[in-house]
Design a protein around this motif. Structure first.
Motif, mmCIF file in Angstrom:
data_model
loop_
_atom_site.group_PDB
_atom_site.id
_atom_site.type_symbol
_atom_site.label_atom_id
_atom_site.label_comp_id
_atom_site.label_asym_id
_atom_site.label_seq_id
_atom_site.Cartn_x
_atom_site.Cartn_y
_atom_site.Cartn_z
ATOM 1 N N TYR A 58 0.849 -1.192 0.000
ATOM 2 C CA TYR A 58 0.000 0.000 0.000
ATOM 3 C C TYR A 58 0.885 1.242 0.000
ATOM 4 C CZ TYR A 58 1.031 0.667 4.973
ATOM 5 O OH TYR A 58 1.664 0.894 6.169
ATOM 6 N N PHE A 59 0.255 2.391 -0.264
ATOM 7 C CA PHE A 59 0.955 3.678 -0.259
ATOM 8 C C PHE A 59 0.532 4.478 0.962
ATOM 9 C CE2 PHE A 59 1.034 8.236 -1.260
ATOM 10 C CZ PHE A 59 2.380 8.402 -1.561
ATOM 11 N N GLN A 60 1.536 5.053 1.616
ATOM 12 C CA GLN A 60 1.277 5.843 2.821
ATOM 13 C C GLN A 60 1.766 7.271 2.614
ATOM 14 O OE1 GLN A 60 2.164 3.852 6.425
ATOM 15 N NE2 GLN A 60 2.175 5.695 7.688
ATOM 16 N N PRO A 61 0.888 8.263 2.796
ATOM 17 C CA PRO A 61 1.293 9.664 2.591
ATOM 18 C C PRO A 61 2.335 10.114 3.605
ATOM 19 C CG PRO A 61 -1.096 9.409 2.604
ATOM 20 C CD PRO A 61 -0.534 8.133 3.111
ATOM 21 N N ARG A 62 2.867 11.285 3.374
ATOM 22 C CA ARG A 62 3.890 11.855 4.266
ATOM 23 C C ARG A 62 3.289 12.221 5.614
ATOM 24 N NH1 ARG A 62 4.545 18.076 2.434
ATOM 25 N NH2 ARG A 62 2.369 18.473 1.948
ATOM 26 N N LYS A 63 4.137 12.173 6.627
ATOM 27 C CA LYS A 63 3.778 12.543 8.016
ATOM 28 C C LYS A 63 2.442 11.906 8.415
ATOM 29 C CE LYS A 63 5.748 15.315 10.181
ATOM 30 N NZ LYS A 63 6.814 15.189 11.187
ATOM 31 N N SER A 64 2.341 10.605 8.244
ATOM 32 C CA SER A 64 1.083 9.922 8.569
ATOM 33 C C SER A 64 1.385 8.613 9.299
ATOM 34 C CB SER A 64 0.262 9.650 7.310
ATOM 35 O OG SER A 64 0.961 8.773 6.448
ATOM 36 N N ARG A 65 0.401 8.149 10.046
ATOM 37 C CA ARG A 65 0.494 6.877 10.756
ATOM 38 C C ARG A 65 -0.660 5.983 10.310
ATOM 39 N NH1 ARG A 65 3.201 5.480 15.328
ATOM 40 N NH2 ARG A 65 3.680 7.686 15.738
ATOM 41 N N ARG A 66 -0.348 4.715 10.163
ATOM 42 C CA ARG A 66 -1.368 3.772 9.690
ATOM 43 C C ARG A 66 -1.200 2.428 10.407
ATOM 44 N NH1 ARG A 66 -2.863 2.773 3.357
ATOM 45 N NH2 ARG A 66 -4.233 0.954 3.594
ATOM 46 N N THR A 67 -2.337 1.801 10.726
ATOM 47 C CA THR A 67 -2.330 0.491 11.382
ATOM 48 C C THR A 67 -2.911 -0.549 10.427
ATOM 49 O OG1 THR A 67 -2.611 1.511 13.574
ATOM 50 C CG2 THR A 67 -3.131 -0.825 13.361
ATOM 51 N N GLU A 68 -2.145 -1.615 10.233
ATOM 52 C CA GLU A 68 -2.532 -2.680 9.310
ATOM 53 C C GLU A 68 -2.816 -3.959 10.089
ATOM 54 O OE1 GLU A 68 -2.990 -2.780 5.901
ATOM 55 O OE2 GLU A 68 -2.838 -0.596 6.029
ATOM 56 N N LEU A 69 -3.812 -4.681 9.612
ATOM 57 C CA LEU A 69 -4.202 -5.949 10.231
ATOM 58 C C LEU A 69 -3.866 -7.075 9.254
ATOM 59 C CD1 LEU A 69 -5.571 -6.856 12.889
ATOM 60 C CD2 LEU A 69 -7.710 -7.013 11.600
ATOM 61 N N VAL A 70 -3.013 -8.002 9.718
ATOM 62 C CA VAL A 70 -2.539 -9.093 8.869
ATOM 63 C C VAL A 70 -3.060 -10.414 9.434
ATOM 64 C CG1 VAL A 70 -0.540 -10.222 7.838
ATOM 65 C CG2 VAL A 70 -0.468 -7.777 8.327
ATOM 66 N N SER A 71 -3.616 -11.201 8.547
ATOM 67 C CA SER A 71 -4.140 -12.506 8.960
ATOM 68 C C SER A 71 -3.043 -13.564 8.852
ATOM 69 C CB SER A 71 -5.344 -12.902 8.095
ATOM 70 O OG SER A 71 -5.823 -14.166 8.451
ATOM 71 N N ILE A 72 -2.833 -14.330 9.944
ATOM 72 C CA ILE A 72 -1.826 -15.398 9.978
ATOM 73 C C ILE A 72 -2.569 -16.709 10.281
ATOM 74 C CG2 ILE A 72 0.256 -16.256 11.108
ATOM 75 C CD1 ILE A 72 0.877 -13.370 11.853
ATOM 76 N N GLU A 73 -2.414 -17.669 9.413
ATOM 77 C CA GLU A 73 -3.161 -18.913 9.603
ATOM 78 C C GLU A 73 -2.492 -20.091 8.906
ATOM 79 O OE1 GLU A 73 -7.015 -18.207 7.938
ATOM 80 O OE2 GLU A 73 -6.230 -17.736 5.956
ATOM 81 N N ALA A 74 -2.812 -21.246 9.387
ATOM 82 C CA ALA A 74 -2.380 -22.517 8.806
ATOM 83 C C ALA A 74 -3.232 -23.622 9.438
ATOM 84 C CB ALA A 74 -0.914 -22.775 9.050
ATOM 85 N N ALA A 75 -3.395 -24.700 8.717
ATOM 86 C CA ALA A 75 -4.245 -25.783 9.197
ATOM 87 C C ALA A 75 -3.519 -27.121 9.100
ATOM 88 C CB ALA A 75 -5.552 -25.830 8.415
ATOM 89 N N LYS A 76 -3.526 -27.851 10.238
ATOM 90 C CA LYS A 76 -2.983 -29.219 10.305
ATOM 91 C C LYS A 76 -1.559 -29.302 9.780
ATOM 92 C CE LYS A 76 -7.518 -31.422 9.933
ATOM 93 N NZ LYS A 76 -8.387 -32.412 9.208
ATOM 94 N N VAL A 77 -0.708 -28.543 10.435
ATOM 95 C CA VAL A 77 0.716 -28.571 10.088
ATOM 96 C C VAL A 77 1.384 -29.677 10.910
ATOM 97 C CG1 VAL A 77 2.870 -27.275 10.059
ATOM 98 C CG2 VAL A 77 0.709 -26.118 9.601
ATOM 99 N N PRO A 78 1.995 -30.681 10.260
ATOM 100 C CA PRO A 78 2.632 -31.767 11.020
ATOM 101 C C PRO A 78 3.877 -31.281 11.756
ATOM 102 C CG PRO A 78 3.008 -32.065 8.684
ATOM 103 C CD PRO A 78 2.061 -30.915 8.807
ATOM 104 N N LEU A 79 4.007 -31.713 13.028
ATOM 105 C CA LEU A 79 5.146 -31.284 13.840
ATOM 106 C C LEU A 79 6.215 -32.361 13.940
ATOM 107 C CD1 LEU A 79 3.187 -29.579 16.782
ATOM 108 C CD2 LEU A 79 4.127 -28.512 14.729
ATOM 109 N N TYR A 80 5.909 -33.576 13.658
ATOM 110 C CA TYR A 80 6.839 -34.697 13.702
ATOM 111 C C TYR A 80 7.520 -34.774 15.070
ATOM 112 C CZ TYR A 80 5.880 -34.763 8.716
ATOM 113 O OH TYR A 80 5.247 -34.799 7.501
#
Length: 310
Positions: A221-243
């Motif tokens: 994304y593009f962020q203008p000058r002298k600005s603050r922005r908060t982003e929400l990122v989704s982290i996921e995975a299903a049935k990951v084998p750990l051995y």
């Protein structure tokens, strides 16, 4: 052959001054005759008087009748002789006699070429000077924009779903498996005063014992000058084998699991200061330690010393 003296010859021999002078001797000049066609050399005698002073010479201007007659006879002789010699010359279409053209060595446009070369040199020097000045200007702008780095802060993570259980992989090997569904909140601040930045990231990995159990990606994304922005990122995975790494996971007394994890990713920012000519690029590597409790629904908040920014 001797020819009798004509009236013009006698007149030309008369003295022009009123004073009488003694009679002068007359000399004769013998010349080959032009009228002979049989090749024999015949002579024609013409009287040539002698003069004692320049005033009596025919070259001296005289206004008498005898002077005009003698001049006319001389000029007519010249024209007759020249017309006789013209018969051997070639003539062009307009009737003018042809003559050899003198070709002068050297070129007249040498000075024009030197002027043209000088103008080219001036144009080249002007262009080179403009490029140098523009390069210096861009370097100054780049140096002024270099210190403005994007400030990244990992705020919190909310675990929506976390599960550890027994299962088998695609080959049928029985092992423990992990399922994670979480949301990571990241704050980005652009301190630059005269340009905006483009922000993106490498894959955001949630790691357990060197095994990536969940992953996410920050959208560019593009962020203008002298600005603050908060982003929400989704982290996921299903049935990951750990051995073998899953052998150390023991269920708590309440049936839940407390799993130590590590969050690793890199944030990249790029600022277009003067279009595509002058750009500033920065990157920041982030590593955070956390523990997920499968029985808790509270968000995990990160303190300043919880993450390492480099």
């Amino acid at each position: 052959m001797l020819h009798a003296k004509s009236e013009s010859d006698i007149t030309s021999l008369a003295p022009s001054s009123p004073s009488r002078s003694p009679k002068r001797p007359v000399y004769y000049v013998q010349s080959p005759s032009r009228d002979s066609q049989d090749g024999d050399k015949s002579a024609s005698m013409q009287p040539t008087p002698s003069f004692n002073s320049p005033m009596e010479s025919p070259s001296h201007p005289s206004f008498g009748r005898h002077s005009r007659n003698s001049s006319a006879s001389r000029f007519s002789g010249i024209f007759r002789s020249s017309s006789g010699r013209k018969n051997g010359r070639k003539r062009n279409d307009k009737g003018w006699p042809e003559c050899n053209v003198i070709v002068e060595e050297g070129k007249y446009d040498e000075f024009d070429e030197e002027k043209g070369l000088t103008r080219r040199c001036q144009a080249l020097l002007a262009l080179l000077g403009f490029v140098v000045l523009f390069t210096i200007f861009c370097l100054i702008i780049w140096g002024a924009a270099r210190p403005f780095k994007a400030e990244i802060t990992v705020r919190s993570m909310v675990v929506n779903n976390f599960y550890v259980g027994e299962g088998s992989d695609s080959t049928g090997v029985v092992t423990k498996m992990m399922t994670v569904n979480a949301s990571l909140r990241i704050s980005v601040y652009n301190p630059a005063t005269f340009y905006g930045i483009h922000v993106t990231s490498t894959p955001i990995n949630l790691i357990y014992s060197d095994i990536v159990v969940a992953s996410g990606q920050l959208k560019k994304y593009f962020q203008p000058r002298k600005s603050r922005r908060t982003e929400l990122v989704s982290i996921e995975a299903a049935k990951v084998p750990l051995y073998g790494a899953g052998s150390s996971l023991d269920a708590a007394t309440n049936g839940g699991f407390k799993v130590p994890l590590k969050l690793e990713f890199e944030i990249k920012s790029r600022g277009d200061v003067v279009g595509k000519l002058v750009r500033t690029k920065h990157k920041k590597e982030i590593s955070c330690d956390l523990v997920i409790d499968s029985t808790s629904t509270k968000p995990i908040k990160f303190k300043k010393n919880s993450c390492v920014y480099s």
